[in-house]
Design a protein around this motif. Structure first.
Motif, PDB file in Angstrom:
ATOM      1  N   PRO A 136       0.721  -1.289  -0.462  1.00  0.00           N
ATOM      2  CA  PRO A 136      -0.306  -0.363   0.373  1.00  0.00           C
ATOM      3  C   PRO A 136       0.933   1.591  -0.458  1.00  0.00           C
ATOM      4  CG  PRO A 136      -1.376  -1.719   1.724  1.00  0.00           C
ATOM      5  CD  PRO A 136       0.236  -2.147   1.617  1.00  0.00           C
ATOM      6  N   GLY A 137       1.814   1.334  -0.357  1.00  0.00           N
ATOM      7  CA  GLY A 137       2.752   2.394  -0.298  1.00  0.00           C
ATOM      8  C   GLY A 137       2.757   3.530   1.003  1.00  0.00           C
ATOM      9  N   ILE A 138       3.201   4.865   1.083  1.00  0.00           N
ATOM     10  CA  ILE A 138       2.957   5.177   2.268  1.00  0.00           C
ATOM     11  C   ILE A 138       2.484   6.665   2.277  1.00  0.00           C
ATOM     12  CG2 ILE A 138       4.350   6.808   0.918  1.00  0.00           C
ATOM     13  CD1 ILE A 138       6.209   7.476   2.913  1.00  0.00           C
ATOM     14  N   ARG A 139       1.981   6.555   3.924  1.00  0.00           N
ATOM     15  CA  ARG A 139       0.227   7.519   4.518  1.00  0.00           C
ATOM     16  C   ARG A 139       1.607   8.589   4.976  1.00  0.00           C
ATOM     17  NH1 ARG A 139      -4.195   6.098   7.891  1.00  0.00           N
ATOM     18  NH2 ARG A 139      -2.674   5.294   8.867  1.00  0.00           N
ATOM     19  N   ILE A 140       1.118  10.432   4.760  1.00  0.00           N
ATOM     20  CA  ILE A 140       1.796  11.098   5.361  1.00  0.00           C
ATOM     21  C   ILE A 140       0.756  12.007   6.266  1.00  0.00           C
ATOM     22  CG2 ILE A 140       3.209  13.113   4.882  1.00  0.00           C
ATOM     23  CD1 ILE A 140       3.416  11.473   1.329  1.00  0.00           C
ATOM     24  N   PHE A 141       1.447  12.188   7.209  1.00  0.00           N
ATOM     25  CA  PHE A 141       0.647  13.147   8.093  1.00  0.00           C
ATOM     26  C   PHE A 141       2.111  13.800   8.837  1.00  0.00           C
ATOM     27  CE2 PHE A 141      -2.125   9.686   8.123  1.00  0.00           C
ATOM     28  CZ  PHE A 141      -3.963  10.264   7.915  1.00  0.00           C
ATOM     29  N   GLY A 142       1.577  14.969   9.430  1.00  0.00           N
ATOM     30  CA  GLY A 142       2.467  16.026  10.042  1.00  0.00           C
ATOM     31  C   GLY A 142       2.784  16.843   9.171  1.00  0.00           C
ATOM     32  N   ASP A 143       5.083  17.417   9.564  1.00  0.00           N
ATOM     33  CA  ASP A 143       4.649  18.721   8.304  1.00  0.00           C
ATOM     34  C   ASP A 143       6.492  19.041   7.805  1.00  0.00           C
ATOM     35  OD1 ASP A 143       2.492  19.665   9.164  1.00  0.00           O
ATOM     36  OD2 ASP A 143       2.991  20.669  11.089  1.00  0.00           O
ATOM     37  N   ILE A 153      -1.843  11.313   0.806  1.00  0.00           N
ATOM     38  CA  ILE A 153      -1.011  12.299   1.293  1.00  0.00           C
ATOM     39  C   ILE A 153      -2.477  12.168   2.751  1.00  0.00           C
ATOM     40  CG2 ILE A 153      -0.908  14.395   1.477  1.00  0.00           C
ATOM     41  CD1 ILE A 153      -0.720  14.258  -1.737  1.00  0.00           C
ATOM     42  N   GLY A 154      -2.462  12.337   3.972  1.00  0.00           N
ATOM     43  CA  GLY A 154      -3.233  12.549   4.640  1.00  0.00           C
ATOM     44  C   GLY A 154      -3.859  13.484   4.737  1.00  0.00           C
ATOM     45  N   ASN A 155      -5.434  13.102   5.375  1.00  0.00           N
ATOM     46  CA  ASN A 155      -6.447  14.440   5.332  1.00  0.00           C
ATOM     47  C   ASN A 155      -6.572  14.200   6.918  1.00  0.00           C
ATOM     48  OD1 ASN A 155      -8.538  15.592   5.594  1.00  0.00           O
ATOM     49  ND2 ASN A 155      -9.839  14.878   3.685  1.00  0.00           N
ATOM     50  N   GLY A 156      -5.905  15.251   8.170  1.00  0.00           N
ATOM     51  CA  GLY A 156      -5.731  15.819   8.825  1.00  0.00           C
ATOM     52  C   GLY A 156      -7.253  15.984   9.757  1.00  0.00           C
ATOM     53  N   ASP A 157      -7.311  15.532  10.662  1.00  0.00           N
ATOM     54  CA  ASP A 157      -8.207  15.696  11.574  1.00  0.00           C
ATOM     55  C   ASP A 157      -7.964  16.537  12.544  1.00  0.00           C
ATOM     56  OD1 ASP A 157      -6.786  13.648  13.714  1.00  0.00           O
ATOM     57  OD2 ASP A 157      -8.390  12.167  13.535  1.00  0.00           O
ATOM     58  N   GLY A 158      -6.870  17.042  12.818  1.00  0.00           N
ATOM     59  CA  GLY A 158      -6.112  18.257  13.951  1.00  0.00           C
ATOM     60  C   GLY A 158      -5.136  18.869  13.262  1.00  0.00           C
ATOM     61  N   GLU A 159      -4.866  19.610  13.901  1.00  0.00           N
ATOM     62  CA  GLU A 159      -2.910  20.374  14.364  1.00  0.00           C
ATOM     63  C   GLU A 159      -2.883  20.906  15.158  1.00  0.00           C
ATOM     64  OE1 GLU A 159      -0.806  21.996  12.070  1.00  0.00           O
ATOM     65  OE2 GLU A 159      -2.159  21.341  10.767  1.00  0.00           O
ATOM     66  N   VAL A 160      -2.203  20.209  15.008  1.00  0.00           N
ATOM     67  CA  VAL A 160      -0.983  19.972  16.067  1.00  0.00           C
ATOM     68  C   VAL A 160      -0.274  21.498  16.763  1.00  0.00           C
ATOM     69  CG1 VAL A 160       1.261  18.605  17.392  1.00  0.00           C
ATOM     70  CG2 VAL A 160      -0.733  18.021  16.287  1.00  0.00           C
TER      71      VAL A 160
END
Length: 687
Positions: A265-272, A290-297
C-alpha cells in the motif's frame, strides 16, 4: 629508591592495561553472565554453539570504548540459541557493547536496551521470539542494529520498537541491512513491523537513519512501519509483498527517499515539512497517500491526532502500474492538507494520476509526467504533460530512463532537499524527472534481495548477473536464455550491458551473437572491473563480422575481473545496440547461472515437474540442522519469491510453491544452507 626497584614498580603498574583484554569462551549462561560481569574494554566473550534456556535476564551494564568494544557473540552465526523466558537486558551505563550471531527464541520483550545506554550494536542475530511483545526494544542513543533477521511473528507487538526518555525520542540510531519477514496479521492494534516512537515523543528530533532493509510479507496490522518522531531518514529500503502501509504517523521533517515499494500500500503522510523523493512505486494501491488531517498540532491540538500535513514535498518519484497513484481520502470534517508540492514525478499506467478528496489548500503541481494512466484525475492541467517517459525495466528490476527520454534534464523548479536518485547516484543540474537520474556514477542502491540483508548477508551489494544502462522492453536477461530469438536492445551511443561473475576470475574475452548479425555490423568496447566502480578499457572499437547470427568470439588480454561491461556504439545502419546471446570467456560462471555450485545440486535440490505450469514441488535434503533460505529468481537473478527462510532439521524436506502469477520462462531456485549455496534451473511452461 633504586633504579631497578623503580623499573619493577612501573612494570607492575602498566602490565594490567596491556593484558586485560581477552577472548573468553563459555559453555553456560551462568558462565556467560560471570564473564560479562568481569568484562573490560576489548574483551570478546564467546558462547559455544548449542541451545540454552534463560530463566533470568542476561544483564549487561559494562562499558567498552570506541576502539575496544566489549563483544558478546555466538561461536558461529546462528550457532548459539537462547530460549526460555529471558534474554539480554542492556542497562545504563552500558556503552560500546556488541551482541553478535545469536539465535533468539526466548519470549518476546526480553531483548531490551534501557535509557542511558549508548553506542551498542546488535548484529548478525536471528530474532524469532514468540508471544506478545517486541522482539527488540531500543532506548538510549547512538545504537546500531544491522544485518539481523527478524522473522515469523504471530502475536501482538513489533519486531523493533524505538522509545526514548521523557519527551525525547532515542537519537542517532542506525538501523540497516536487516531482513523483516513473515509477520502474521493480528486482530488488535499494536503490531507494526517497526514502530519508531510514540505520539508523546513525536515533536522531538531523532536524527536517525533507517536504510537498506528488506521487508517481505509483513502484515501485523494496517501500519507496517510507523514513524512517530521527527527528523528520521528512511532511505534505500525495499518493501515488497507487504499488505500493510508505511506511515509517517506523527512528527515532522522526515526524509523518505530512494525506497522501493512493490505490491504494497505504499506510504501515508501526516505531519509537516516532510520530503518524499526518488522513490520507486510499482503495483501499489495506493502509492502515495497524503493524509487528510483531523487536527492541527501547531494550533495546540493533541499529539495523538492525525496532524494535518503542511508544506510537504512529493517530488521526483516514479510510479508504475499502480491501481491508485497519488491520493487523499475523504474525512468527515477533515482538515485536508496545505501547501503540498507535487513536482517532477513520473506516473505511468494504473489508475488516475491523482485522486484528491479532501481540502487541498495552496497545493503546487509542477512538471509531472503522466502516461497511459486512467486520466489525470485531480491533477490540474498545468501541473503535468502527457508524454511517453521512455521507462524500461533494467536488470535490477526497476524502471529507468532510456536515452532520449523527455524526462532527462527537464525538471522544473529548484529543490535543495533533492540530492540523490533511487540508485544512490548524485543528482546533477539540470535534474531528470522521476526517481532515476541518468548517470555513469556507481550504483549504490537497488531492489534488495535476501542475499544482501539479514544474518547471512555478505555485507556488500549483491552481484547482479546481468544489468544494462537501458532497454526497450527487450530486457538484459534475454542474452542468458540460450535462445537466439530473444535479445537485449537499447538505442544510443554508449548504452551498455554488464555482467557480474560469481567471483573474481581470469577473463579472456566475450562471445556475442548479434541481432540482425547478417545484415549489419555492430561496434562496441569491452570494459572490465574488479569492483564495478573503476573500469579498465580491455578492448576498444571492436566490430562484428556482419555475416553471422551465431556467437562470435572477441578475445582480450587475460585480466582478473569480476565485472565485464560491453559498451555499444550502434551499428552500421542505425544507433541500436542489440545482442541475442552473450557469454563471458572466463574460469568463473555468471552469478545467476551456477547449476551445480558446491558440486551437489542434483543430490541436495530437486524440483518437479520441470517444466512446471502453475505450481511446482521442491525437495531438498539437509545433512545437519541449520538455517535454510530457498528463493525463486528470474533469469536476471532478481528474487521473485521467498519460499523458505527458517531453521530446519536434518533430513528430507518437501514443499509446493505457487507461481501462477509469473510469466512463462526460465527461473532459478537458489538454496542456501550452512554456508553452502546450490542453484537449479526450472522452467515455467505456457498455460
Amino acid at each position: 629508591m633504586s633504579t631497578k626497584l623503580y623499573s619493577l614498580l612501573v612494570l607492575l603498574f602498566v602490565m594490567p592495561a596491556s593484558i586485560t583484554a581477552a577472548t573468553i569462551t563459555v559453555t553456560s549462561l551462568a558462565a556467560l553472565q560471570t564473564a560479562i560481569n568481569n568484562a573490560v574494554p576489548g574483551d570478546i566473550i564467546i558462547l559455544s554453539n548449542g541451545t540454552y534456556t534463560a530463566s533470568t535476564d542476561i544483564t549487561v551494564n559494562k562499558q567498552g570504548t570506541a576502539t575496544s568494544p566489549i563483544t558478546i557473540q555466538a561461536q558461529s552465526i546462528g550457532g548459539a540459541t537462547i530460549g526460555g523466558t529471558n534474554g539480554f537486558n542492556i542497562v545504563s551505563p552500558a556503552r560500546y557493547i556488541i551482541i553478535k550471531g545469536f539465535r533468539f527464541t526466548h519470549s518476546a520483550s526480553q531483548a531490551t536496551m534501557a535509557s542511558g545506554t549508548s553506542f551498542c550494536r546488535w548484529t548478525r542475530n536471528i530474532f524469532q521470539t514468540p508471544g506478545t511483545g517486541e522482539n527488540l526494544l531500543l532506548n538510549g542513543n547512538d545504537h546500531e542494529v544491522d544485518y539481523n533477521t527478524f522473522q515469523h511473528k504471530n502475536a501482538l507487538g513489533r519486531f523493533i520498537a524505538v522509545r526514548g526518555s521523557g519527551s525525547q525520542i532515542a537519537q542517532r540510531l542506525h538501523i540497516h541491512h536487516n531482513y523483516f519477514f513473515d509477520q502474521q496479521p493480528q486482530s488488535g492494534n499494536g503490531a507494526e513491523t517497526v514502530q519508531f516512537g510514540l505520539s508523546g515523543l513525536s515533536l522531538s528530533s531523532s536524527n536517525s537513519i533507517i536504510e537498506y532493509n528488506l521487508f517481505e510479507e509483513c502484515e501485523g496490522e494496517n501500519e507496517m512501519i510507523s514513524i512517530k518522531a521527527s527528523a528520521v531518514t528512511i532511505r534505500y529500503n525495499t518493501i515488497r509483498n507487504c499488505p500493510a502501509q508505511f506511515t509517517l504517523r506523527h512528527g515532522n521533517w522526515c526524509k523518505v527517499y530512494g525506497n522501493y515499494f512493490i505490491n504494497t500500500p505504499g506510504i501515508r503522510i501526516f505531519g509537516d515539512d516532510h520530503v518524499i523523493f526518488s522513490n520507486h512505486f510499482e503495483n501499489c494501491s495506493p502509492a502515495i497517500n497524503i493524509g487528510n488531517g483531523d487536527g492541527e498540532v501547531a494550533n495546540g491540538d493533541a499529539l495523538t491526532v492525525h496532524d494535518r500535513p503542511d508544506r510537504c514535498l512529493i517530488a521526483f518519484n516514479t510510479l508504475v502500474n499502480n491501481p491508485a497513484n497519488i491520493t487523499q481520502s475523504g474525512r468527515t470534517n477533515g482538515l485536508g492538507a496545505t501547501n503540498t508540492t507535487v513536482a517532477n514525478n513520473i506516473v505511468q499506467g494504473g489508475g488516475a494520476a491523482a485522486s484528491i478528496a479532501g481540502p487541498y489548500t495552496g497545493a503546487v503541481w509542477s512538471g509531472n509526467i503522466i502516461y497511459q494512466t486512467n486520466g489525470a484525475g485531480s491533477m490540474p492541467s498545468g501541473g503535468y504533460t502527457s508524454v511517453n517517459p521512455l521507462l524500461a525495466r533494467n536488470g535490477t528490476g526497476t524502471f529507468h530512463l532510456q536515452s532520449g527520454s523527455p524526462a532527462i534534464g527537464t525538471a522544473t523548479g529548484s529543490y535543495a532537499a533533492v540530492t540523490v536518485d533511487m540508485d544512490g547516484q548524485n543528482r546533477t543540474s539540470p535534474f531528470d524527472k522521476g526517481a532515476d537520474e541518468t548517470s555513469a556514477a556507481a550504483v549504490t542502491a537497488q531492489i534488495l534481495s535476501t542475499s544482501m540483508v539479514g544474518h547471512n548477508a555478505g555485507g556488500q551489494q549483491a552481484c547482479v548477473p546481468v544489468s544494462a544502462s537501458a532497454d526497450d522492453g527487450n530486457v538484459p536477461g534475454n542474452v542468458l536464455d540460450n535462445d537466439l530469438n530473444t535479445r537485449w536492445s537499447a538505442s544510443g551511443d554508449g548504452q551498455w550491458i554488464q555482467f557480474c561473475l560469481s567471483n573474481a576470475a581470469t577473463v579472456t574475452g566475450v562471445q556475442i551473437a548479434f541481432y540482425n548479425g547478417t545484415s549489419r555490423t555492430s561496434t562496441f568496447d569491452i570494459l572490465t572491473s574488479s569492483d564495478g566502480v573503476g573500469w579498465t578499457n580491455s578492448a576498444l572499437g571492436r566490430v562484428s563480422s556482419g555475416t553471422s547470427l551465431n556467437p562470435e568470439t572477441f578475445n582480450i588480454s587475460a585480466t582478473t575481473a569480476k565485472y565485464v561491461r560491453i559498451v555499444g556504439h550502434g551499428n552500421s545502419i542505425n544507433a541500436w545496440n542489440s545482442y541475442t546471446e552473450v557469454r563471458i570467456l572466463s574460469n568463473a560462471t555468471l552469478a545467476a547461472r551456477v547449476e551445480n555450485e558446491a558440486g551437489a545440486s542434483s543430490v541436495l535440490l530437486n524440483s518437479f515437474p520441470n517444466p512446471f505450469r502453475n505450481t511446482g514441488t521442491v525437495t531438498y535434503q539437509l545433512e545437519k540442522d541449520g538455517p535454510v533460505q530457498l528463493s525463486l529468481l528470474d533469469i536476471t537473478g532478481r528474487q521473485v519469491r521467498v519460499l523458505v527462510n527458517a531453521q530446519a532439521k536434518a533430513g528430507i524436506h518437501r514443499l509446493t510453491f505457487n507461481a501462477a502469477q509469473l510469466p512463462a520462462g526460465v527461473y532459478w531456485l537458489k538454496f542456501v544452507h550452512n554456508g553452502r549455496t546450490v542453484t537449479k534451473q526450472v522452467v515455467k511452461a505456457d498455460r
